[in-house]
Design a protein around this motif. Structure first.
Motif, PDB file in Angstrom:
ATOM      1  N   LEU A 239      49.749  38.523  31.888  1.00  0.00           N
ATOM      2  CA  LEU A 239      49.416  39.187  33.141  1.00  0.00           C
ATOM      3  C   LEU A 239      47.917  39.140  33.422  1.00  0.00           C
ATOM      4  O   LEU A 239      47.115  39.473  32.546  1.00  0.00           O
ATOM      5  N   PRO A 240      47.504  38.750  34.635  1.00  0.00           N
ATOM      6  CA  PRO A 240      46.102  38.923  35.011  1.00  0.00           C
ATOM      7  C   PRO A 240      45.843  40.393  35.331  1.00  0.00           C
ATOM      8  O   PRO A 240      46.549  40.999  36.137  1.00  0.00           O
ATOM      9  N   LEU A 241      44.848  40.987  34.660  1.00  0.00           N
ATOM     10  CA  LEU A 241      44.488  42.380  34.880  1.00  0.00           C
ATOM     11  C   LEU A 241      43.034  42.481  35.304  1.00  0.00           C
ATOM     12  O   LEU A 241      42.226  41.593  35.019  1.00  0.00           O
ATOM     13  N   THR A 242      42.683  43.551  35.969  1.00  0.00           N
ATOM     14  CA  THR A 242      41.282  43.786  36.286  1.00  0.00           C
ATOM     15  C   THR A 242      40.539  44.183  35.015  1.00  0.00           C
ATOM     16  O   THR A 242      41.106  44.830  34.125  1.00  0.00           O
ATOM     17  N   PRO A 243      39.274  43.821  34.888  1.00  0.00           N
ATOM     18  CA  PRO A 243      38.519  44.201  33.690  1.00  0.00           C
ATOM     19  C   PRO A 243      38.312  45.707  33.614  1.00  0.00           C
ATOM     20  O   PRO A 243      38.266  46.398  34.626  1.00  0.00           O
ATOM     21  N   GLY A 244      38.198  46.219  32.400  1.00  0.00           N
ATOM     22  CA  GLY A 244      38.029  47.641  32.171  1.00  0.00           C
ATOM     23  C   GLY A 244      38.941  48.123  31.062  1.00  0.00           C
ATOM     24  O   GLY A 244      39.499  47.321  30.303  1.00  0.00           O
ATOM     25  N   THR A 245      39.125  49.430  30.963  1.00  0.00           N
ATOM     26  CA  THR A 245      39.934  50.038  29.912  1.00  0.00           C
ATOM     27  C   THR A 245      41.335  50.339  30.442  1.00  0.00           C
ATOM     28  O   THR A 245      41.492  50.939  31.503  1.00  0.00           O
TER      29      THR A 245
END
Length: 481
Positions: free
Chosen positions: A330-336
């Motif tokens: 899955l492409p996810l946004t950067p971060g926690t």
């Protein structure tokens, strides 16, 4: 819902608690519990009446809800307590009255240095907890008066937002209690059917800043600036600039997104904004991808369609989890991010690799341009707990809520916190699908916060589950005040 040709029935009326006025269009929900399956919904008529006809014998829970009112559950001890069951025989006709309580509100004035009201100022109400959680907002009128409604009972912190005045003087976000610090703020008590009045704030003067930036991207970019009062958004053309004005000092998170699902780009950085304006450069990179794997204890891929995986941004306080499937990339946004898994009763989550423990899940970091692998481990032979809940005089506690709380932090992270069920018509309960470990079990009709992080040791009866074990516990119904 189980119906029969004649059978039992539940009917009643919905009224406003404080005035006794009839409430039309309240949503009334009937749920079977224990071996009584199904549910039904009705809306109260113009005369406040509702009815459920031709019900089969069994145990039912009843509640009513309408916007602006607290949910009312039949037989509940307090506004946020679980309801008590209605037990129907084959021909029972049960008549009830459901009294809905208006939610509370906070009102006050936002004034300048001469105590003249300031119009158009946004005011936020936050739950008084370790983390600020926005519960409601209001805007001052031409007199500087605001009102924040639809608040559940509890403690709140009230804060005005930043404002730039006509003479370019800045007003800082200010909590009730004349402080910029949440720790020093004065909590406000909200109760049902009441306005908490006189919560007046004179915003503190201070310097507001701006954030400007340049985006290195061949395509348009969406910029999101997250602060503790919400999110600001803007759209930037290829190679363009952006700016956010009138920012209060404090921590912010800057998220940039571009491209489509086949080739997403992103960037993420944390920024501290003081009293001076800042400039940043946003370097876009391929969005990180999460490689999500599920394995059994032998290291083989888990082939189980009933497993659900949930993902949620933690650092941006996104309350809505995304559902994923074992084997996804899955492409996810950067971060926690947080990851949690729901397993069927015949297996349990035995561990998570590539993530660290957080209070009710496991968390991991996503960095632009990098892929992250998270492996959820599953084992068979889960433990189970069965037992009986009795009242203090020894009678079966019918439809009583039973709470099952993991004692150890690792267990809590794998399970996601408390688990709950209700007893059947004989006062018996059964909970299964649990990892080995220590748990506390408690039964009460008093309120229990299912998201609470501060379940005190000794609050319930301690039980220890072994792998594949079936433990029996006899519980006495308790009240928590």
């Amino acid at each position: 819902m189980a119906y029969c040709a004649f059978g039992a029935g539940i009917e009643g009326i919905v009224v406003e608690n404080s005035t006794g006025k009839l409430i039309a269009r309240a949503r009334v929900i009937l749920e079977g519990t224990g071996s009584t399956s199904g549910n039904a919904t009705a809306f109260s008529s113009s005369s406040g009446q509702f009815a459920f006809r031709s019900l089969s014998a069994g145990t039912y829970l009843l509640r009513a809800e309408r916007a602006g009112f607290a949910v009312t559950r039949y037989g509940q001890r307090r506004w946020n307590a679980p309801g008590t069951p209605i037990v129907l025989d084959a021909e029972t006709q049960h008549i009830v009255q459901l009294r809905l309580h208006k939610l509370g509100a906070v009102t006050g004035e936002i004034g300048d240095e001469n105590q003249l009201g300031l119009p158009g100022v946004t005011v936020h109400a936050y739950r008084a907890a370790s983390k600020l959680t926005l519960a409601g907002s209001g805007i001052t009128d031409d007199r500087g008066i605001y009102r924040i409604s639809n608040l559940e009972p509890g403690k709140y912190l009230i804060r005005s937002t930043a404002r730039l005045l006509e003479d370019q003087q800045g007003l800082l976000p200010t909590f009730f209690g004349q402080t910029a610090s949440a720790v020093e703020a004065h909590p406000v008590i909200v109760q049902l059917e009441q306005d908490t009045i006189g919560v007046n704030i004179q915003p503190l003067p201070g310097r507001l800043a701006s954030l400007r930036g340049t985006v290195a991207s061949p395509v348009p970019v969406s910029i999101f600036l997250y602060g503790d009062t919400g999110v600001l958004r803007t759209q930037v053309p290829p190679g363009g600039e952006f700016h956010f004005e009138h920012l209060a000092p404090g921590p912010y998170s800057l998220l940039a997104q571009a491209g489509d699902r086949s080739a997403p780009l992103s960037s993420f950085q944390k920024i501290w904004i003081g009293g001076e304006s800042q400039r940043v450069t946003v370097e876009m990179a391929p969005s990180p991808r999460l490689i999500l794997r599920c394995e059994n204890r032998n290291g083989n891929p888990l082939q189980h369609k009933a497993v659900s995986v949930f993902l949620r941004r933690r650092d941006l306080r996104d309350p809505t989890p995304d559902r994923a499937v074992c084997g996804d990339v899955l492409p996810l946004t950067p971060g926690t991010w947080e990851v949690a898994a729901s397993a069927p009763p015949d297996i349990y989550v035995s561990g998570v690799r590539g993530a660290r423990i957080s209070p009710f899940a496991h968390e991991f970091d996503m960095v632009s341009g990098r892929n992250t692998e998270v492996v959820i481990l599953f084992s068979s032979d889960p433990g189970s707990l069965r037992g009986t809940v009795s009242t203090r005089d020894g009678a079966p506690a019918i439809g009583a809520p039973v709470y099952f709380n993991p004692v150890d932090s690792d267990l809590r992270s794998r399970l996601g916190g408390l688990r709950t069920t209700r007893t059947d018509a004989s006062g018996k309960f059964w909970l299964n699908g649990f990892p080995p470990g220590r748990y506390e079990v408690l039964s009460t009709f008093a309120p229990v916060d299912s998201e609470s992080e501060d379940w005190k040791p000794g609050r319930g009866k301690l039980v220890t589950l072994g792998e594949g074990g079936d433990v029996t516990a006899e519980i006495v119904l308790e009240d928590l005040e």
